[in-house]
Scaffold this motif. Structure first.
Motif, short mmCIF file in Angstrom:
data_model
loop_
_atom_site.label_atom_id
_atom_site.label_comp_id
_atom_site.label_asym_id
_atom_site.label_seq_id
_atom_site.Cartn_x
_atom_site.Cartn_y
_atom_site.Cartn_z
N ALA A 23 -3.38 -13.67 -7.64
CA ALA A 23 -2.07 -14.48 -7.50
C ALA A 23 -0.61 -13.76 -7.29
O ALA A 23 0.18 -13.97 -6.64
CB ALA A 23 -1.98 -15.83 -8.54
N ALA A 24 -0.73 -13.03 -8.47
CA ALA A 24 0.63 -12.14 -8.54
C ALA A 24 0.94 -11.16 -7.32
O ALA A 24 1.87 -10.98 -6.85
CB ALA A 24 0.70 -11.29 -9.73
N ASN A 27 1.87 -13.54 -4.41
CA ASN A 27 3.21 -13.93 -4.55
C ASN A 27 4.22 -12.88 -4.18
O ASN A 27 5.16 -13.10 -3.39
CB ASN A 27 3.47 -14.19 -6.00
N THR A 28 3.71 -11.44 -4.46
CA THR A 28 4.81 -10.50 -4.20
C THR A 28 4.45 -10.34 -2.77
O THR A 28 5.70 -9.97 -2.10
CB THR A 28 4.04 -9.09 -4.88
N LEU A 31 6.81 -13.15 -0.97
CA LEU A 31 8.30 -13.00 -1.29
C LEU A 31 8.85 -11.75 -0.48
O LEU A 31 10.21 -11.73 0.15
CB LEU A 31 8.63 -12.74 -2.79
N THR A 53 6.17 -22.54 -1.99
CA THR A 53 4.78 -21.77 -2.15
C THR A 53 4.94 -20.59 -3.25
O THR A 53 3.99 -20.51 -3.92
CB THR A 53 4.80 -20.97 -0.66
N ALA A 54 5.99 -19.92 -3.37
CA ALA A 54 5.85 -18.79 -4.30
C ALA A 54 5.76 -19.52 -5.82
O ALA A 54 5.19 -18.84 -6.64
CB ALA A 54 7.33 -18.31 -4.35
N VAL A 57 1.84 -20.53 -6.16
CA VAL A 57 1.22 -19.33 -6.16
C VAL A 57 1.37 -18.83 -7.72
O VAL A 57 0.52 -18.20 -8.54
CB VAL A 57 1.59 -18.45 -5.12
N GLY A 58 2.69 -18.73 -7.96
CA GLY A 58 2.90 -18.19 -9.36
C GLY A 58 2.56 -19.13 -10.58
O GLY A 58 1.77 -18.69 -11.54
#
Length: 74
Positions: A23-24, A27-28, A31, A53-54, A57-58
C-alpha cells in the motif's frame, strides 16, 4: 530518552509481500505520477480524486499493518 539503534526485522527480504508495504508503494507511485504529470494532463483528472485515492490507500496500509498476513509477518 535513549533511542535504540534501528535494525531490520528478521524476514525483511519478504517485506514486499506485506500488505502495508504494498500500500505504501502504491501510494508513492500514485503521488509521484501526479507530481510528474504535465499540467495539461492533470486537467483531465480532478485533484480531489487523487487526494482521496491517496488517503484511502494510505489508510489501507495502516489497516494492513494490523492484519495477520501469515507466518513471517513482521
Amino acid at each position: 530518552m535513549k533511542f535504540k539503534k534501528p535494525k531490520l526485522v528478521p524476514d525483511a527480504k519478504k517485506g514486499w509481500t506485506w500488505r502495508s508495504v504494498q500500500a505504501a508503494s502504491l501510494n508513492t507511485a500514485i503521488l509521484s505520477t501526479w507530481v510528474a504529470m504535465p499540467d495539461d494532463m492533470k486537467v483531465a483528472i480532478p485533484e480531489k480524486w487523487v487526494l482521496v485515492t491517496a488517503i484511502v490507500v494510505g489508510f489501507s496500509g495502516i489497516i494492513g499493518r494490523f492484519i495477520d498476513q501469515g507466518a513471517g509477518d513482521a
